[in-house]
Enzyme design. Structure first.
Site, mmCIF file in Angstrom:
data_model
loop_
_atom_site.group_PDB
_atom_site.id
_atom_site.type_symbol
_atom_site.label_atom_id
_atom_site.label_comp_id
_atom_site.label_asym_id
_atom_site.label_seq_id
_atom_site.Cartn_x
_atom_site.Cartn_y
_atom_site.Cartn_z
ATOM 1 N N PHE A 136 -32.222 87.102 -29.336
ATOM 2 C CA PHE A 136 -32.254 87.533 -28.242
ATOM 3 C C PHE A 136 -32.556 89.147 -28.380
ATOM 4 C CE2 PHE A 136 -27.872 88.623 -28.911
ATOM 5 C CZ PHE A 136 -28.065 89.886 -28.374
ATOM 6 N N LYS B 179 -39.872 79.034 -31.230
ATOM 7 C CA LYS B 179 -38.950 78.916 -30.456
ATOM 8 C C LYS B 179 -38.129 80.148 -30.151
ATOM 9 C CE LYS B 179 -34.679 78.000 -30.118
ATOM 10 N NZ LYS B 179 -34.104 79.081 -29.178
ATOM 11 N N GLU C 4 -33.057 81.525 -26.252
ATOM 12 C CA GLU C 4 -32.917 80.969 -24.837
ATOM 13 C C GLU C 4 -32.668 81.928 -23.699
ATOM 14 O OE1 GLU C 4 -31.515 80.252 -27.379
ATOM 15 O OE2 GLU C 4 -29.472 79.623 -26.933
ATOM 16 N N SER D 40 -28.040 85.306 -36.228
ATOM 17 C CA SER D 40 -26.731 85.376 -36.829
ATOM 18 C C SER D 40 -26.815 84.726 -38.257
ATOM 19 C CB SER D 40 -25.725 84.916 -36.012
ATOM 20 O OG SER D 40 -25.702 83.641 -35.704
ATOM 21 N N CYS E 152 -30.038 94.590 -35.172
ATOM 22 C CA CYS E 152 -29.513 94.058 -36.753
ATOM 23 C C CYS E 152 -29.576 95.189 -37.566
ATOM 24 C CB CYS E 152 -30.399 93.130 -37.152
ATOM 25 S SG CYS E 152 -32.048 93.547 -37.538
HETATM 26 P P1 NAD Z 1 -28.185 83.301 -32.893
HETATM 27 O O1 NAD Z 1 -28.111 82.987 -34.387
HETATM 28 O O2 NAD Z 1 -27.404 82.832 -32.008
HETATM 29 O O3 NAD Z 1 -29.662 82.774 -32.412
HETATM 30 C C1 NAD Z 1 -30.805 82.986 -33.043
HETATM 31 C C2 NAD Z 1 -31.907 81.769 -32.887
HETATM 32 O O4 NAD Z 1 -31.352 80.538 -33.252
HETATM 33 C C3 NAD Z 1 -32.037 81.530 -31.246
HETATM 34 O O5 NAD Z 1 -33.556 81.180 -31.067
HETATM 35 C C4 NAD Z 1 -31.115 80.535 -30.906
HETATM 36 O O6 NAD Z 1 -31.508 79.388 -29.859
HETATM 37 C C5 NAD Z 1 -31.108 79.463 -32.183
HETATM 38 N N1 NAD Z 1 -29.586 78.954 -32.392
HETATM 39 C C6 NAD Z 1 -28.662 79.393 -32.070
HETATM 40 N N2 NAD Z 1 -27.292 78.584 -32.423
HETATM 41 C C7 NAD Z 1 -27.790 77.626 -33.272
HETATM 42 C C8 NAD Z 1 -27.407 76.406 -33.772
HETATM 43 N N3 NAD Z 1 -26.371 76.277 -33.992
HETATM 44 N N4 NAD Z 1 -28.243 75.639 -34.453
HETATM 45 C C9 NAD Z 1 -29.659 75.933 -34.211
HETATM 46 N N5 NAD Z 1 -30.300 76.945 -33.823
HETATM 47 C C10 NAD Z 1 -29.353 77.706 -33.108
HETATM 48 O O7 NAD Z 1 -28.532 84.836 -32.746
HETATM 49 P P2 NAD Z 1 -28.625 85.779 -31.465
HETATM 50 O O8 NAD Z 1 -27.659 85.975 -31.057
HETATM 51 O O9 NAD Z 1 -29.733 85.409 -30.671
HETATM 52 O O10 NAD Z 1 -29.268 87.127 -32.250
HETATM 53 C C11 NAD Z 1 -28.337 88.235 -32.738
HETATM 54 C C12 NAD Z 1 -28.069 88.064 -34.362
HETATM 55 O O11 NAD Z 1 -29.180 88.278 -34.916
HETATM 56 C C13 NAD Z 1 -27.326 89.021 -34.788
HETATM 57 O O12 NAD Z 1 -26.432 88.394 -35.875
HETATM 58 C C14 NAD Z 1 -28.002 90.116 -35.541
HETATM 59 O O13 NAD Z 1 -27.771 90.577 -36.618
HETATM 60 C C15 NAD Z 1 -29.249 89.025 -36.132
HETATM 61 N N6 NAD Z 1 -30.492 89.511 -36.310
HETATM 62 C C16 NAD Z 1 -30.833 89.928 -37.615
HETATM 63 C C17 NAD Z 1 -32.183 90.292 -37.811
HETATM 64 C C18 NAD Z 1 -32.411 90.461 -39.263
HETATM 65 O O14 NAD Z 1 -33.659 90.819 -39.360
HETATM 66 N N7 NAD Z 1 -31.762 90.313 -40.213
HETATM 67 C C19 NAD Z 1 -32.967 90.972 -36.591
HETATM 68 C C20 NAD Z 1 -32.411 90.486 -35.495
HETATM 69 C C21 NAD Z 1 -31.381 90.208 -35.219
#
Ligand code: NAD
Length: 515
Positions: free
Chosen positions: A162, A186, A189, A239, A294
């Site tokens: 997000f 994808k 959401e 994450s 991040c």
């Molecule tokens: P998230 O892991 O909750 O979601 C990321 C994506 O995965 C979304 O599209 C979501 O719909 C999907 N998703 C969530 N749970 C899932 C599951 N159980 N199974 C399959 N798909 C699933 O992350 P977020 O809250 O959207 O974003 C924040 C996180 O992203 C933080 O931890 C941040 O550090 C990380 N991030 C990392 C980087 C990097 O380059 N390392 C960059 C940006 C964000």
């Protein structure tokens, strides 16, 4: 939100964010959807379709059919499309930024920065003819030449978080498409609308239908992408627990995977550092985008005598941060510096770390829960918090909080600071603030992180390098975008070629030798 509330939204005629498949908006018939909030007001502003397995299969089928023609499209044409896309994104920066602010909550200048950093990746992809040049060895053996070509993989998918709804997809699809793949995005959401706007720009730029597709959704859509036999590669950013599980599942299914996870980025401040400059950097990197980056600085590691004046300088600056909505009621820049968090639940989770910090033994130097914006606004606001005397064993140190909470760990020596940083399970970004070039160089040599800043607090690499952390911040071998992105989205083929004189041909059952 309960199902009953969702049907109320439907009855109110609230906007629905659809999929984009085969070059057009495609409504879902899955019967499942989510709510898109306006974090600045706390109000629901749209619904987003959640794809079913069948809808994902449909998108993959469309992308697979588009692949044959797209991979055969000349490099010069693919580059031309990227140049056109560059112009379109450039001339619509403001529109994209407003969409980001409205759904994510980040301020308008911050959103403009996100678009600018995303645009760099489109510019990089404009050079695709040069990037795909292979090697050629003439006369590897008598009359034999050997050369390497790079070919696209097929249908590839990007699953994005997000916090950068425009930039992170742009880390992926420009290179993926320019390399000749077809792409399924994808998006998160939580802020899905910008993906559809970008899809329209891609179409206007001349990307053929089916080459770029968006499926909205949740775990159902992701799980199907991970197991679909026609999806050849997965780029994931999100994450760490999800990144780890995506990596395990998708590699088990034979896919190429780069899964970027969470972070806990440290900023090491040596006693000789310029304190006002270090304090400015800590404030910008910890509280920009409400800490939902991040590459945000989550921990300052203060060495020796620098701690007291540095904490004082940070506190002084914190009091001046303007917290509020990104857009005013007329849709213009509201002039604030820090917006709300993404959801109410996330805001409350972040606040819980501040609430528990004192009982863990930290000192709550500034409590963001008491900020005016947190108590007087309906949106998901929290003021900036500062936790001093943090120790590595504490939860507020161990967990990725992903909000406007900065911790200060005090140590006596550089070696102790390095140990704290290197023992942390994450290894995304890190920064050192010092006037000593030798110390900075030693740190760059010693530290276990993928991206290092020297007097630069957020060292996001420019687009012609690649982005990625170490340890629990990345699962996979190749970093995202830049040269490693091109490697990720292509596979190499080595051709050994002879054009012999037919008169000299003979049978030889021995193993081929070069001399
Ligand atoms: P998230 O892991 O909750 O979601 C990321 C994506 O995965 C979304 O599209 C979501 O719909 C999907 N998703 C969530 N749970 C899932 C599951 N159980 N199974 C399959 N798909 C699933 O992350 P977020 O809250 O959207 O974003 C924040 C996180 O992203 C933080 O931890 C941040 O550090 C990380 N991030 C990392 C980087 C990097 O380059 N390392 C960059 C940006 C964000």
């Amino acid at each position: 939100m309960a199902i009953a509330d969702i049907s109320t939204l439907v009855n109110l005629g609230i906007r629905t964010v659809n999929h984009w498949i085969g070059g057009r908006l495609t409504a879902s018939s899955s019967g499942r959807s989510g709510v898109v909030w306006n974090p600045a007001t706390g109000q629901a502003q749209a619904m987003v379709d959640f794809a079913s397995v069948e809808e994902v299969d449909h998108a993959v089928g469309v992308a697979k059919r588009a692949f044959a023609e797209w991979r055969a499209t000349p490099l010069s044409r693919r580059a031309e499309v990227m140049f056109k896309l560059r112009e379109l994104v450039d001339s619509n920066r403001r529109r994209i930024a407003e969409m980001l602010t409205s759904e994510h909550g980040k301020t308008l200048p911050d959103a403009m920065g996100e678009v600018a950093r995303g645009l760099e990746n489109i510019e990089f992809a404009c050079g695709i003819p040069n990037l795909l040049k292979g090697g050629f060895s003439e006369q590897a053996s008598r009359g034999i030449d050997v050369y390497q070509i790079r070919q696209p993989l097929g249908v590839v998918a990007g699953i994005t978080p997000f916090n950068f709804p425009a930039m992170v997809p742009m880390w992926m699809f420009p290179s993926a498409i320019a390399c000749g793949n077809t792409f399924i995005l994808k998006p998160s959401e939580k802020d899905p609308s910008v993906s559809l706007y970008v899809a329209e720009l891609l179409k206007q730029a001349g990307v053929p239908d089916g080459v770029f597709n968006v499926v909205q959704g949740d775990k159902v859509a992701v799980d199907r992408l991970l197991e679909h036999p026609d999806v050849k590669a997965i780029s994931f950013v999100g994450s760490t627990p999800v990144a780890r599980s995506i990596y395990e599942t998708a590699t088990r299914n034979g896919k190429r995977v780069q899964a970027l996870g969470g972070a806990k980025n440290h900023m090491l401040v040596l006693p000789d550092a310029d304190i006002p400059m270090a304090a400015d950097a800590a404030i910008s990197a910890a509280y920009g985008s409400a800490g939902e980056r991040c590459m945000a600085i989550a921990v300052v590691v203060a060495v020796g005598s620098v701690a007291d004046p540095l904490v004082a300088a940070i506190r002084e600056r914190m009091a001046k941060i303007k917290v509020g909505p990104g857009l005013d009621e007329a849709g213009k820049d509201a002039g604030n510096e820090m917006g709300p968090l993404i959801t109410r639940e996330h805001r409350d989770r972040v606040a819980s770390y501040v609430a528990n910090a004192a009982s863990e033994g930290a000192t709550v130097a500034v409590d963001g829960r008491q900020h005016d914006a947190a108590s007087n606004r309906t949106g998901f606001f929290l003021g900036p918090s500062l936790l001093d005397q943090v120790q590595p064993g504490m939860r507020c140190y161990r967990d990725e909080i992903f909000g406007p909470v900065l911790g200060v760990v005090r140590v006596d020596t550089y070696d102790q600071a390095l140990r704290v940083i290197n023992e942390n399970p994450y290894g995304n970004g890190v920064a050192i603030f010092t006037r000593d070039g030798g110390a900075a160089r030693q740190f760059q040599f010693d530290v276990e992180a993928g991206m290092v800043g020297i007097n630069v607090p957020i060292p996001v690499p420019v687009a012609y390098y690649s982005f990625g952390g170490w340890k629990a911040s990345l699962f996979g071998d190749l970093h995202v975008y830049g040269p490693e992105g091109v490697q990720f989205y292509t596979r190499t083929k080595v051709v050994t070629s002879r054009w012999p004189d037919p008169g000299a041909s003979q049978v030889d059952l021995g193993f081929p030798q070069v001399r």
